[in-house]
Design a protein around this motif. Structure first.
Motif, PDB file in Angstrom:
ATOM      1  N   TRP A  51      35.852  45.691  58.428  1.00 43.74           N
ATOM      2  CA  TRP A  51      36.428  44.701  57.531  1.00 43.74           C
ATOM      3  C   TRP A  51      36.657  45.311  56.148  1.00 43.74           C
ATOM      4  CZ3 TRP A  51      32.251  44.012  60.715  1.00 43.74           C
ATOM      5  CH2 TRP A  51      32.427  43.145  61.821  1.00 43.74           C
ATOM      6  N   VAL A  52      37.571  44.725  55.416  1.00 44.08           N
ATOM      7  CA  VAL A  52      37.882  45.168  54.058  1.00 44.08           C
ATOM      8  C   VAL A  52      37.951  43.946  53.154  1.00 44.08           C
ATOM      9  CG1 VAL A  52      39.665  46.149  52.551  1.00 44.08           C
ATOM     10  CG2 VAL A  52      39.122  47.259  54.725  1.00 44.08           C
ATOM     11  N   ALA A  53      37.320  44.042  51.998  1.00 43.65           N
ATOM     12  CA  ALA A  53      37.492  43.070  50.918  1.00 43.65           C
ATOM     13  C   ALA A  53      37.994  43.846  49.704  1.00 43.65           C
ATOM     14  CB  ALA A  53      36.175  42.364  50.605  1.00 43.65           C
ATOM     15  N   ARG A  54      39.174  43.481  49.201  1.00 40.50           N
ATOM     16  CA  ARG A  54      39.722  44.234  48.073  1.00 40.50           C
ATOM     17  C   ARG A  54      40.421  43.305  47.083  1.00 40.50           C
ATOM     18  NH1 ARG A  54      45.014  47.470  50.585  1.00 40.50           N
ATOM     19  NH2 ARG A  54      46.339  45.630  50.843  1.00 40.50           N
ATOM     20  N   ARG A  55      40.397  43.740  45.854  1.00 40.41           N
ATOM     21  CA  ARG A  55      41.175  43.107  44.801  1.00 40.41           C
ATOM     22  C   ARG A  55      41.510  44.191  43.783  1.00 40.41           C
ATOM     23  NH1 ARG A  55      36.158  39.450  42.516  1.00 40.41           N
ATOM     24  NH2 ARG A  55      35.142  41.101  41.315  1.00 40.41           N
ATOM     25  N   SER A  56      42.046  43.809  42.634  1.00 41.20           N
ATOM     26  CA  SER A  56      42.589  44.814  41.722  1.00 41.20           C
ATOM     27  C   SER A  56      41.533  45.768  41.186  1.00 41.20           C
ATOM     28  CB  SER A  56      43.306  44.126  40.553  1.00 41.20           C
ATOM     29  OG  SER A  56      42.410  43.314  39.796  1.00 41.20           O
ATOM     30  N   ASP A  57      40.276  45.314  41.096  1.00 42.04           N
ATOM     31  CA  ASP A  57      39.247  46.156  40.477  1.00 42.04           C
ATOM     32  C   ASP A  57      38.278  46.792  41.460  1.00 42.04           C
ATOM     33  OD1 ASP A  57      38.138  43.652  41.102  1.00 42.04           O
ATOM     34  OD2 ASP A  57      36.600  43.826  39.554  1.00 42.04           O
ATOM     35  N   ARG A  58      38.198  46.295  42.717  1.00 39.15           N
ATOM     36  CA  ARG A  58      37.200  46.787  43.647  1.00 39.15           C
ATOM     37  C   ARG A  58      37.742  46.797  45.070  1.00 39.15           C
ATOM     38  NH1 ARG A  58      31.837  46.410  41.628  1.00 39.15           N
ATOM     39  NH2 ARG A  58      31.302  47.738  43.397  1.00 39.15           N
ATOM     40  N   VAL A  59      37.236  47.742  45.860  1.00 38.94           N
ATOM     41  CA  VAL A  59      37.474  47.766  47.300  1.00 38.94           C
ATOM     42  C   VAL A  59      36.127  47.953  47.983  1.00 38.94           C
ATOM     43  CG1 VAL A  59      38.512  48.986  49.243  1.00 38.94           C
ATOM     44  CG2 VAL A  59      39.810  48.692  47.122  1.00 38.94           C
ATOM     45  N   PHE A  60      35.803  47.071  48.895  1.00 34.74           N
ATOM     46  CA  PHE A  60      34.606  47.195  49.716  1.00 34.74           C
ATOM     47  C   PHE A  60      35.034  47.333  51.175  1.00 34.74           C
ATOM     48  CE2 PHE A  60      32.992  45.029  45.981  1.00 34.74           C
ATOM     49  CZ  PHE A  60      31.742  45.579  45.783  1.00 34.74           C
ATOM     50  N   VAL A  61      34.548  48.367  51.829  1.00 36.98           N
ATOM     51  CA  VAL A  61      34.683  48.489  53.281  1.00 36.98           C
ATOM     52  C   VAL A  61      33.388  47.993  53.902  1.00 36.98           C
ATOM     53  CG1 VAL A  61      34.926  50.107  55.210  1.00 36.98           C
ATOM     54  CG2 VAL A  61      36.324  50.393  53.147  1.00 36.98           C
ATOM     55  N   VAL A  62      33.507  47.165  54.908  1.00 37.61           N
ATOM     56  CA  VAL A  62      32.336  46.610  55.581  1.00 37.61           C
ATOM     57  C   VAL A  62      32.255  47.220  56.978  1.00 37.61           C
ATOM     58  CG1 VAL A  62      31.162  44.517  56.357  1.00 37.61           C
ATOM     59  CG2 VAL A  62      32.557  44.478  54.266  1.00 37.61           C
ATOM     60  N   ASP A  63      31.263  48.069  57.165  1.00 35.63           N
ATOM     61  CA  ASP A  63      30.988  48.808  58.399  1.00 35.63           C
ATOM     62  C   ASP A  63      32.011  49.922  58.626  1.00 35.63           C
ATOM     63  OD1 ASP A  63      28.686  47.408  58.825  1.00 35.63           O
ATOM     64  OD2 ASP A  63      29.574  45.990  60.234  1.00 35.63           O
ATOM     65  N   THR A  64      31.611  50.874  59.479  1.00 33.09           N
ATOM     66  CA  THR A  64      32.417  52.078  59.668  1.00 33.09           C
ATOM     67  C   THR A  64      32.734  52.367  61.131  1.00 33.09           C
ATOM     68  OG1 THR A  64      30.404  53.448  59.662  1.00 33.09           O
ATOM     69  CG2 THR A  64      31.535  53.143  57.552  1.00 33.09           C
ATOM     70  N   GLY A  65      32.331  51.476  62.042  1.00 36.56           N
ATOM     71  CA  GLY A  65      32.739  51.593  63.429  1.00 36.56           C
ATOM     72  C   GLY A  65      32.186  52.807  64.146  1.00 36.56           C
ATOM     73  N   PHE A  66      32.902  53.234  65.204  1.00 38.26           N
ATOM     74  CA  PHE A  66      32.505  54.427  65.961  1.00 38.26           C
ATOM     75  C   PHE A  66      33.750  55.214  66.322  1.00 38.26           C
ATOM     76  CE2 PHE A  66      32.716  50.987  69.209  1.00 38.26           C
ATOM     77  CZ  PHE A  66      33.655  51.516  70.088  1.00 38.26           C
ATOM     78  N   GLY A  67      33.533  56.446  66.794  1.00 38.19           N
ATOM     79  CA  GLY A  67      34.621  57.342  67.160  1.00 38.19           C
ATOM     80  C   GLY A  67      34.695  57.586  68.652  1.00 38.19           C
ATOM     81  N   GLN A  68      35.445  58.628  69.028  1.00 34.30           N
ATOM     82  CA  GLN A  68      35.748  58.886  70.430  1.00 34.30           C
ATOM     83  C   GLN A  68      34.509  59.228  71.248  1.00 34.30           C
ATOM     84  OE1 GLN A  68      38.776  58.425  72.058  1.00 34.30           O
ATOM     85  NE2 GLN A  68      37.324  58.608  73.746  1.00 34.30           N
ATOM     86  N   GLU A  69      33.576  59.981  70.676  1.00 38.54           N
ATOM     87  CA  GLU A  69      32.389  60.373  71.447  1.00 38.54           C
ATOM     88  C   GLU A  69      31.582  59.159  71.875  1.00 38.54           C
ATOM     89  OE1 GLU A  69      28.437  63.273  71.100  1.00 38.54           O
ATOM     90  OE2 GLU A  69      29.943  63.253  69.489  1.00 38.54           O
ATOM     91  N   ALA A  70      31.370  58.229  70.954  1.00 40.72           N
ATOM     92  CA  ALA A  70      30.624  57.019  71.294  1.00 40.72           C
ATOM     93  C   ALA A  70      31.403  56.161  72.276  1.00 40.72           C
ATOM     94  CB  ALA A  70      30.291  56.226  70.036  1.00 40.72           C
ATOM     95  N   ALA A  71      32.719  56.084  72.097  1.00 42.49           N
ATOM     96  CA  ALA A  71      33.542  55.299  73.022  1.00 42.49           C
ATOM     97  C   ALA A  71      33.413  55.833  74.442  1.00 42.49           C
ATOM     98  CB  ALA A  71      34.996  55.323  72.564  1.00 42.49           C
ATOM     99  N   ALA A  72      33.501  57.141  74.592  1.00 46.40           N
ATOM    100  CA  ALA A  72      33.395  57.747  75.918  1.00 46.40           C
ATOM    101  C   ALA A  72      32.001  57.558  76.502  1.00 46.40           C
ATOM    102  CB  ALA A  72      33.742  59.230  75.842  1.00 46.40           C
ATOM    103  N   GLY A  73      30.981  57.722  75.681  1.00 48.54           N
ATOM    104  CA  GLY A  73      29.612  57.633  76.162  1.00 48.54           C
ATOM    105  C   GLY A  73      29.196  56.231  76.548  1.00 48.54           C
ATOM    106  N   ARG A  74      29.825  55.225  75.937  1.00 45.51           N
ATOM    107  CA  ARG A  74      29.416  53.845  76.177  1.00 45.51           C
ATOM    108  C   ARG A  74      30.488  53.022  76.906  1.00 45.51           C
ATOM    109  NH1 ARG A  74      24.827  52.188  72.987  1.00 45.51           N
ATOM    110  NH2 ARG A  74      24.085  53.886  71.653  1.00 45.51           N
ATOM    111  N   GLY A  75      31.539  53.665  77.354  1.00 44.19           N
ATOM    112  CA  GLY A  75      32.544  52.971  78.144  1.00 44.19           C
ATOM    113  C   GLY A  75      33.393  51.991  77.367  1.00 44.19           C
TER     114      GLY A  75
END
Length: 275
Positions: A51-75
């Motif tokens: 998720w992303v919350a942004r406005r003119s003065d700030r940007v917050f990213v909420v969580d960073t997910g996973f990549g290909q290795e985790a996707a493959a390992g966990r189906g």
């Protein structure tokens, strides 16, 4: 802090808020999504978001997910790297300054290396849970990835972690609140938007059915706290339509999308009614 609080104060700019879908998991059963469900019945798929919350003065990213290795390992099926989803919004992950980690499970705290200059916001209880005696039990550690946790500890030793204990205001109009339940230190994000206070529930409620029918998701540390958390979500949000659950495919269809795929949707606009 209740939904009776109509504004964060005069002159506070509302945030734009987005959900970015980067992966899916198909072929689940009801028992995979609800404690006590019939193991013979098919269940809802899961979608994976950051998720992303942004406005003119700030940007917050909420969580960073996973990549290909985790996707493959966990189906799981990876649709795109989370960092690439951010670039579609014009956000360079290498320039992001604030990342809120709702908790440290593999699907919420992977790819930390794509955010080399970020400060990671996390609850005291979550870091203690993910590195303490509870991880001696395989049922509690199965949703964690040891390399992700090691990466988090490296960021901590690099001076890039900010801890919170309970509720904290990170900017005017943006709060984190510890709920627990799913993990010991899960936190949700309450954001002031043009439609009022929106709550990013993350895994405090995976699916709308978990929330509305009070049916706990099976990956849980404290069932009682999880159930109490459903009520806290309603307390923090202006209305039930202001609660955004963490893994429901419906999020990608009931909110207005930036493209026909529905992989990026706006949460600061009202959703269509659930069927």
């Amino acid at each position: 802090m209740t939904h009776g609080d109509t504004s964060p104060g005069p002159g506070v700019e509302p945030f734009e808020v987005f959900a970015l879908r980067y992966a899916v998991h198909r072929g689940r059963r009801q028992v995979d999504n609800f404690i006590g469900a019939d193991p013979h019945e098919a269940g809802s798929d899961l979608s994976y978001y950051i998720w992303v919350a942004r406005r003119s003065d700030r940007v917050f990213v909420v969580d960073t997910g996973f990549g290909q290795e985790a996707a493959a390992g966990r189906g799981r099926t990876l649709l795109a790297q989370p960092a690439d989803r951010l670039r579609l919004l014009g956000i360079d992950p290498a320039r992001v300054e604030d990342v809120i980690l709702t908790h440290l499970h593999y699907d919420h705290a992977g790819t930390l290396g794509d955010f080399p200059h970020a400060r990671f916001h996390v609850q005291d209880h979550e870091a203690a849970f993910a590195t303490g005696r509870c991880m001696c039990h395989s049922v509690l550690r199965q949703a964690y990835d040891v390399e992700n946790v090691v990466g988090f500890v490296r960021a901590l030793y690099g001076g890039r972690v900010q801890f919170h204990d309970g509720s904290a205001e990170l900017a005017p109009g943006l709060w984190v609140h510890r709920i627990g339940g799913h993990t010991a230190g899960l936190q949700v994000v309450r954001v002031w938007t043009r439609r009022g206070w929106v709550v990013l529930a993350s895994d405090a409620a995976h699916l709308y059915a978990n929330l509305h029918q009070r049916l706990p998701f099976p990956i849980v540390h404290d069932v009682g706290a999880l159930l109490e958390g459903y009520q806290m979500l309603h307390t923090l949000a202006d209305t039930p339509d202001h609660i955004v659950v963490g893994h429901d495919p419906l999020v990608a269809s009931i909110y207005p999308g930036l493209s026909s795929s529905g992989d990026i949707v706006r949460l600061d606009a009202p959703p269509r009614p659930l069927a």
